[in-house]
Scaffold this motif. Structure first.
Motif, PDB file in Angstrom:
ATOM      1  N   VAL A 660     -10.437 -46.192 -30.461  1.00  0.00           N
ATOM      2  CA  VAL A 660      -8.899 -46.411 -29.254  1.00  0.00           C
ATOM      3  C   VAL A 660      -7.637 -46.201 -30.054  1.00  0.00           C
ATOM      4  N   GLU A 661      -8.127 -47.801 -30.405  1.00  0.00           N
ATOM      5  CA  GLU A 661      -7.069 -48.272 -30.964  1.00  0.00           C
ATOM      6  C   GLU A 661      -6.443 -47.097 -32.031  1.00  0.00           C
ATOM      7  N   ALA A 662      -6.542 -46.589 -32.572  1.00  0.00           N
ATOM      8  CA  ALA A 662      -5.949 -45.917 -34.083  1.00  0.00           C
ATOM      9  C   ALA A 662      -5.323 -44.463 -33.030  1.00  0.00           C
ATOM     10  N   ALA A 663      -5.932 -44.430 -31.698  1.00  0.00           N
ATOM     11  CA  ALA A 663      -5.336 -42.820 -31.316  1.00  0.00           C
ATOM     12  C   ALA A 663      -3.654 -43.647 -30.532  1.00  0.00           C
ATOM     13  N   GLN A 664      -4.220 -44.984 -30.305  1.00  0.00           N
ATOM     14  CA  GLN A 664      -3.451 -45.028 -29.217  1.00  0.00           C
ATOM     15  C   GLN A 664      -1.889 -45.482 -30.124  1.00  0.00           C
ATOM     16  N   GLU A 665      -2.556 -46.192 -30.877  1.00  0.00           N
ATOM     17  CA  GLU A 665      -1.100 -46.912 -32.130  1.00  0.00           C
ATOM     18  C   GLU A 665      -0.262 -45.453 -32.400  1.00  0.00           C
ATOM     19  N   VAL A 666      -0.835 -44.589 -32.477  1.00  0.00           N
ATOM     20  CA  VAL A 666      -0.282 -42.838 -33.096  1.00  0.00           C
ATOM     21  C   VAL A 666       0.738 -42.659 -31.648  1.00  0.00           C
ATOM     22  N   GLU A 685       1.206 -36.310 -35.719  1.00  0.00           N
ATOM     23  CA  GLU A 685       0.278 -36.930 -35.066  1.00  0.00           C
ATOM     24  C   GLU A 685      -0.648 -36.654 -34.138  1.00  0.00           C
ATOM     25  N   ALA A 686      -0.387 -35.374 -33.450  1.00  0.00           N
ATOM     26  CA  ALA A 686      -1.209 -34.963 -32.298  1.00  0.00           C
ATOM     27  C   ALA A 686      -3.140 -34.371 -33.359  1.00  0.00           C
ATOM     28  N   GLU A 687      -2.460 -34.334 -34.419  1.00  0.00           N
ATOM     29  CA  GLU A 687      -4.048 -34.546 -35.181  1.00  0.00           C
ATOM     30  C   GLU A 687      -5.006 -35.491 -35.376  1.00  0.00           C
ATOM     31  N   ALA A 688      -3.983 -36.609 -35.972  1.00  0.00           N
ATOM     32  CA  ALA A 688      -4.469 -37.774 -36.623  1.00  0.00           C
ATOM     33  C   ALA A 688      -5.175 -37.696 -34.460  1.00  0.00           C
ATOM     34  N   VAL A 689      -4.333 -38.222 -33.275  1.00  0.00           N
ATOM     35  CA  VAL A 689      -5.111 -39.001 -32.724  1.00  0.00           C
ATOM     36  C   VAL A 689      -6.366 -38.278 -32.414  1.00  0.00           C
ATOM     37  N   LEU A 690      -6.554 -36.844 -32.812  1.00  0.00           N
ATOM     38  CA  LEU A 690      -7.677 -36.155 -32.515  1.00  0.00           C
ATOM     39  C   LEU A 690      -8.610 -36.885 -32.828  1.00  0.00           C
ATOM     40  N   ARG A 691      -8.614 -36.912 -34.291  1.00  0.00           N
ATOM     41  CA  ARG A 691      -9.545 -36.962 -35.298  1.00  0.00           C
ATOM     42  C   ARG A 691      -9.390 -38.891 -34.938  1.00  0.00           C
ATOM     43  N   ALA A 692      -9.000 -39.430 -34.707  1.00  0.00           N
ATOM     44  CA  ALA A 692     -10.155 -40.937 -33.981  1.00  0.00           C
ATOM     45  C   ALA A 692     -10.364 -40.897 -33.511  1.00  0.00           C
ATOM     46  N   PHE A 693     -10.605 -38.854 -32.264  1.00  0.00           N
ATOM     47  CA  PHE A 693     -11.742 -39.145 -31.009  1.00  0.00           C
ATOM     48  C   PHE A 693     -13.343 -38.476 -32.023  1.00  0.00           C
ATOM     49  N   GLY A 694     -13.165 -38.171 -33.417  1.00  0.00           N
ATOM     50  CA  GLY A 694     -14.086 -37.424 -33.742  1.00  0.00           C
ATOM     51  C   GLY A 694     -13.822 -35.930 -32.981  1.00  0.00           C
ATOM     52  N   ILE A 695     -12.643 -35.153 -33.184  1.00  0.00           N
ATOM     53  CA  ILE A 695     -12.572 -33.845 -33.028  1.00  0.00           C
ATOM     54  C   ILE A 695     -12.277 -33.194 -34.362  1.00  0.00           C
ATOM     55  N   ALA A 858      -9.151 -43.142 -22.417  1.00  0.00           N
ATOM     56  CA  ALA A 858      -8.782 -44.139 -22.499  1.00  0.00           C
ATOM     57  C   ALA A 858      -7.205 -44.356 -23.450  1.00  0.00           C
ATOM     58  N   VAL A 859      -6.434 -43.580 -23.074  1.00  0.00           N
ATOM     59  CA  VAL A 859      -5.114 -42.609 -23.928  1.00  0.00           C
ATOM     60  C   VAL A 859      -4.574 -42.258 -22.432  1.00  0.00           C
ATOM     61  N   PRO A 860      -4.178 -43.784 -21.464  1.00  0.00           N
ATOM     62  CA  PRO A 860      -3.315 -42.317 -20.437  1.00  0.00           C
ATOM     63  C   PRO A 860      -2.130 -42.037 -20.377  1.00  0.00           C
ATOM     64  N   GLU A 861      -1.104 -42.593 -21.266  1.00  0.00           N
ATOM     65  CA  GLU A 861      -0.105 -41.541 -22.569  1.00  0.00           C
ATOM     66  C   GLU A 861      -0.005 -40.316 -22.343  1.00  0.00           C
ATOM     67  N   ILE A 862      -1.262 -40.052 -22.749  1.00  0.00           N
ATOM     68  CA  ILE A 862      -1.538 -38.535 -22.800  1.00  0.00           C
ATOM     69  C   ILE A 862      -1.291 -37.354 -21.741  1.00  0.00           C
ATOM     70  N   ALA A 863      -0.220 -37.127 -21.146  1.00  0.00           N
ATOM     71  CA  ALA A 863       0.226 -35.826 -20.502  1.00  0.00           C
ATOM     72  C   ALA A 863      -0.321 -34.832 -19.768  1.00  0.00           C
ATOM     73  N   ARG A 889       3.642 -39.471 -22.404  1.00  0.00           N
ATOM     74  CA  ARG A 889       4.881 -40.245 -21.735  1.00  0.00           C
ATOM     75  C   ARG A 889       4.757 -41.468 -21.639  1.00  0.00           C
ATOM     76  N   PRO A 890       5.325 -42.681 -22.296  1.00  0.00           N
ATOM     77  CA  PRO A 890       5.600 -44.001 -21.001  1.00  0.00           C
ATOM     78  C   PRO A 890       4.554 -44.940 -19.813  1.00  0.00           C
ATOM     79  N   VAL A 891       3.409 -45.464 -19.936  1.00  0.00           N
ATOM     80  CA  VAL A 891       2.678 -45.403 -19.026  1.00  0.00           C
ATOM     81  C   VAL A 891       2.891 -47.077 -18.567  1.00  0.00           C
ATOM     82  N   PRO A 892       3.892 -47.584 -17.078  1.00  0.00           N
ATOM     83  CA  PRO A 892       4.606 -49.379 -17.718  1.00  0.00           C
ATOM     84  C   PRO A 892       2.925 -49.093 -16.426  1.00  0.00           C
ATOM     85  N   GLN A 893       1.948 -50.896 -17.752  1.00  0.00           N
ATOM     86  CA  GLN A 893       1.114 -51.115 -17.257  1.00  0.00           C
ATOM     87  C   GLN A 893       0.086 -50.275 -17.141  1.00  0.00           C
TER      88      GLN A 893
END
Length: 910
Positions: A660-666, A685-695, A858-863, A889-893
């Motif tokens: 999760v941390e790797a996807a969030q960091e990207v 970047e999108a590929e890195a997010v998916l790889r972090a979740f085993g896709i 896990a990553v609410p920033e994904i719209a 997109r950014p997600v406050p809090q």
């Protein structure tokens, strides 16, 4: 210091039905927090501070009310204008993933559930801010606090040190914690509505002597229904209304008032409600219109009304409604201006339309569908559909729930509540506005395919709600489910005295997916023994026109005793005046024996209106229809509902290998570049997010020059695909920005030049492994502002929008949701090896859908994202994501209300 998290401001219903506001603490709360301390008892203060304190200093109050909303957080609970409880946590210095938690509740409000509400809010806030565990230090004699922790549903560990218990528990939401919170929610909401459904006294504010006015009809209806309590008309201009003494104000009534019905012009509503609050009225039914339905000015007035009601601790139906009723003889309450008071029964109904409500009550009366209670919710400023569902869940008089819905206040909460209630009590719903919204404009295939209608359909399907298109169909289904058990299967027998209606019935049944099986030799022989040799007994059973009551009785008994069917539809066409009564009596006689658990429906195609006899008093209740098609529709809906209740509830699968941390960091690294509105991630970047979740993805490299493309292709070492990278190339195939199956340096160079020349803003090309085999599917997600994330699966490739063979579900997905999504898509049969074709790796596809659901959670920033196409390879070979786009997109809090459902937080705050 983080910004004040206004999105965590809620009103909640307490265990005893009272109201409270829970919100983050502010520095301005010091004075009221000090006042709360001085109202607390000596023992409560000792339990909180581990010492006897007579007062609290200004410095302490400043410390307690000044938090950074990150490492230090506190919520306060307000009742009226007083702070009556506080819950807080402080992140541990030695372990930033843990926090010490503490609570204090004013003595006068112990036992009302304030501690449970505060704990629920704190755990939710902590989860969103990197805290995974709470610790608390509790004195052994502090029994209320230990009960709070033990009864929370969280897995608690407890140890003793230096005379103090140290309690620790993870804040991850468990099934048991959700069950506990949901049970508290149901109890609290039901208790808050009891004074409205079972009042001992009612005030009609705006009662009128004019018989045809709304105030006049309301007053007459209350009296004519023989309300068991006291009714007090309020009219400053009349000494009496309907021979009952009237009062100038609700404050002048000498007795206490449970419910006030308000029917005055909108400009007078707020002053009247203020008087009701002073009087201690518990519930309001605001008939008056002129609020949010009229525009901005009315919306502002409605907000003032809602705030006043909540701060006063009342519950309110309306405004702009036609009222409510309860047919229970214990109260016999009619707070509507409708001309009809329906017969008592086991069907409860809510409608957002007052005008339709009048027609609905009249229609129910004509069909002899008994009503337990009816509520016109109007603008739903306070009491809404979800509250009524929670009340009816525990109402022993209600077996079936009907809803006419125009909008949803909190769809995710509705889904959770309806899914639980629907397993015991069927919910039948009409949702209006199916076609007005249309598909939203979107920059992805998934977004283009999604719409409010798609979201509603997914919501109802997952929650087990029986969706109908019209009010007529609603009552068709209600008539069956209120009077008969849902069928145990799809096998139906048709018993008729006319071949034509029998054929129509069979056609309708099979078009709805039900089965009309041919009977066994033994059953046909038994049926034939009771009938003329001209009768047909294969199914449908056409007894021919000469069949009388004895034939109906004998054949119906045989069918109900058979294990070859699950339901029977009895059809009768009167062949002469008066011929219906004996057949009607015969059918009811067989049904009254009660020896069968099969579903029994009747179709009496009467020759003269009103010829159908009334249902025998105390006898069985059978649904009756005028034509075969409505009976078939109702039975099909009941069969699908029965199948839904019999399926497993499903589980949200958890994976241990997610980074999760790797996807969030990207994503967090990309957001500053994309700005406050967000945007589309770069391919790598999108590929890195998916790889972090085993896709699994096709191997790829980004090339900005011709030479880089050649080198990337050589590194991949297989035939490759080149795809243009450009902001304007949303759908690459539409602009000629893709070249497939490229081999060799020269061909790669030419392909690079070609794809980068088709648009003016090309930034390079994606060089990707060419996956030639496999079935193309699409998996995507788009965010609906009300319903939250919608996850899609269907036939992929460039034709996805043209064909539209796509299934949607509301996130999060369970294992059962994934199974049903794949089964729902017609083209998914290709994955099973349709007509000898190659099969696909369905288990790998299911796992990918579940991993993507976990990513969305896990990553609410994904719209939004599109994985199109995804190549599903042969069984055992997995799949490859060939093309993808992901918008963030950014997600406050890190908090999105559409994605959260906290049972403790029933209503958003101011």
């Amino acid at each position: 210091m983080a910004a004040y998290p206004a999105e965590y401001d809620f009103h909640v219903v307490l265990r005893d039905g009272g109201m409270a506001r829970i919100r983050p603490v502010t520095a301005d709360d010091a004075e009221r927090m000090g006042a709360m301390f001085r109202r607390m008892g000596r023992e409560s203060i000792y339990h909180r501070f581990f010492t006897h304190k007579r007062d609290i200093t200004d410095e302490e109050l400043e410390y307690f009310t000044t938090v950074d909303y990150d490492d230090r957080m506190a919520f306060v609970a307000e009742i009226g204008h007083d702070i009556v409880a506080v819950g807080r946590y402080d992140r541990m210095e030695d372990d930033p993933t843990a926090a010490e938690v503490a609570f204090e509740v004013e003595d006068a409000h112990h036992g009302r559930g304030l501690g449970s509400h505060l704990l629920s809010h704190l755990t939710n806030y902590a989860r969103n801010n990197g805290v995974t565990a709470f610790r608390a230090f509790v004195l052994p004699e502090n029994y209320p606090m230990m009960r709070l922790f033990r009864g929370s549903g969280y897995r608690m560990k407890r140890g003793m040190g230096e005379g103090v218990y140290e309690v620790e528990f993870p804040v991850v939401k468990s099934d048991e914690a959700l069950r506990v919170e949901s049970a508290h929610e149901q109890q609290a909401v039901a208790n808050s509505l009891l004074p409205i459904f079972y009042p001992r006294s009612v005030a009609i504010i705006g009662a009128s002597r004019e018989q045809l006015s709304i105030g006049g009809r309301l007053m007459r209806n209350v009296v004519d229904a023989h309300f068991s309590g006291a009714v007090f008309p309020v009219n400053p201009n009349a000494p009496a209304v309907g021979s009952i003494k009237a009062y100038r104000s609700v404050l002048d009534i000498p007795d206490s008032i449970d419910v006030a019905v308000i029917v005055v012009p909108s400009r007078f509503v707020l002053p009247v409600v203020e008087e009701c609050a002073k009087k201690g009225v518990k519930g309001l039914v605001v008939i008056s219109a002129g609020f949010s339905e009229t525009g901005a000015e009315g919306t502002a007035l409605e907000q003032e009304l809602r705030d006043l009601v909540r701060v006063s601790g009342m519950r309110m139906i309306g405004p702009n409604c036609m009222g409510m009723l309860n047919t229970d003889p214990a109260v016999s309450l009619n707070l509507t201006f409708a001309p009809t008071f329906p017969p008592r029964g086991n069907v409860a109904m809510s409608t957002q339309s007052g005008g339709l409500g009048i027609a609905i009550l009249d229609y129910a009366d004509q069909l002899e569908i008994g009503i337990s209670s009816f509520v016109s919710v109007g603008n739903k400023a306070d009491v809404g559909t979800n509250d009524l569902l929670l009340y009816w869940e525990g109402d022993p008089a209600t077996d079936v729930i009907l809803l006419y819905v125009e909008s949803f206040g909190h769809p995710r909460r509705f889904a959770r509540i309806a899914r639980r209630i629907g397993r015991e009590k069927p919910i039948i719903a009409v949702k209006s506005g199916r076609t007005s919204a249309g598909a939203r404009a979107a920059s992805s295939h998934t977004g283009a395919l999604a719409s409010v209608e798609v979201a509603v359909s997914a919501l109802f399907r997952q929650a087990g709600v029986i969706r109908v298109d019209t009010l007529e169909q609603m009552f068709e289904a209600a008539s069956l489910l209120a009077n008969q058990p849902a069928p145990k299967g799809r096998r139906v027998a048709v018993l008729t005295n006319g071949g034509g209606p029998g054929i129509l019935c069979v056609d309708a049944l099979e078009s709805e997916g039900l089965e009309v099986p041919e009977f066994s030799d033994a059953l046909r022989t038994e049926l034939q023994s009771h009938l003329s040799s001209d009768a047909a007994v294969r199914n449908p059973v056409d007894m021919i026109a000469s069949a009388g009551s004895d034939q109906y009785k004998a054949c119906l008994k045989a069918l109900l005793a058979s294990d070859e069917i699950d339901a029977v539809i009895v059809i009768f066409i009167p062949i002469s005046p008066g011929s219906l009564q004996p057949i009607h009596a015969a059918v009811y006689e067989v049904a009254a024996e009660g020896s069968s658990d099969k579903t029994l429906l009747t179709v009496f195609m009467e020759a003269d209106a009103g010829e159908i006899p009334p249902t025998p008093v105390g006898g069985p209740r059978l649904p009756s229809y005028t034509f075969p098609e409505p009976a078939a529709r109702a039975l099909a809906r009941a069969a699908r509902y029965a199948e839904w209740t019999g399926r497993p509830e499903g589980e949200v699968v958890e994976f241990e290998d997610l980074d999760v941390e790797a996807a969030q960091e990207v994503i967090w690294d990309a957001l500053p570049r994309l700005g406050s509105e967000g945007g589309w991630l770069e391919p790598d970047e999108a590929e890195a997010v998916l790889r972090a979740f085993g896709i699994s993805l096709a191997a790829s490299r980004v090339a900005t020059t011709r030479q880089e493309a050649i080198e990337a292709a050589a590194e991949i070492g297989t035939p490759v695909v080149l795809k243009v990278i450009a902001p304007s190339a949303l759908h690459k195939s539409d602009v000629g920005g893709i070249v497939l199956d490229v081999q060799g340096d020269a061909a790669v160079g030419e392909a690079f030049d070609r794809v980068t020349s088709v648009v003016d803003d090309a930034e390079g090309a994606l060089v990707q492994e060419f996956v030639g085999s496999g079935h193309e599917v699409i998996v995507g997600m788009t965010e609906d502002p009300s319903f939250g994330p919608l996850i899609a699966f269907g036939l992929g490739g460039v034709f996805v929008e043209l064909i539209g063979d796509v299934a949607f579900r509301i996130h999060p997905l369970t294992d059962v949701d994934v199974d049903e999504m794949i089964q729902e898509v017609k083209s998914a049969r290709l994955l099973d090896g349709y007509r000898g074709g190659p099969a696909g790796d369905i288990p790998a596809l299911k796992e990918t859908l579940l991993r993507l659901s976990a990513l969305v959670e896990a990553v609410p920033e994904i719209a939004e994202f599109d994985l199109n196409p995804v190549k599903v390879l042969e069984p055992g070979s997995g799949l490859r994501v060939v093309d993808l786009r992901m918008r963030v997109r950014p997600v406050p809090q890190r908090w999105l209300p559409s994605r959260k459902d906290i049972p403790a937080a029933q209503m958003r705050g101011r």
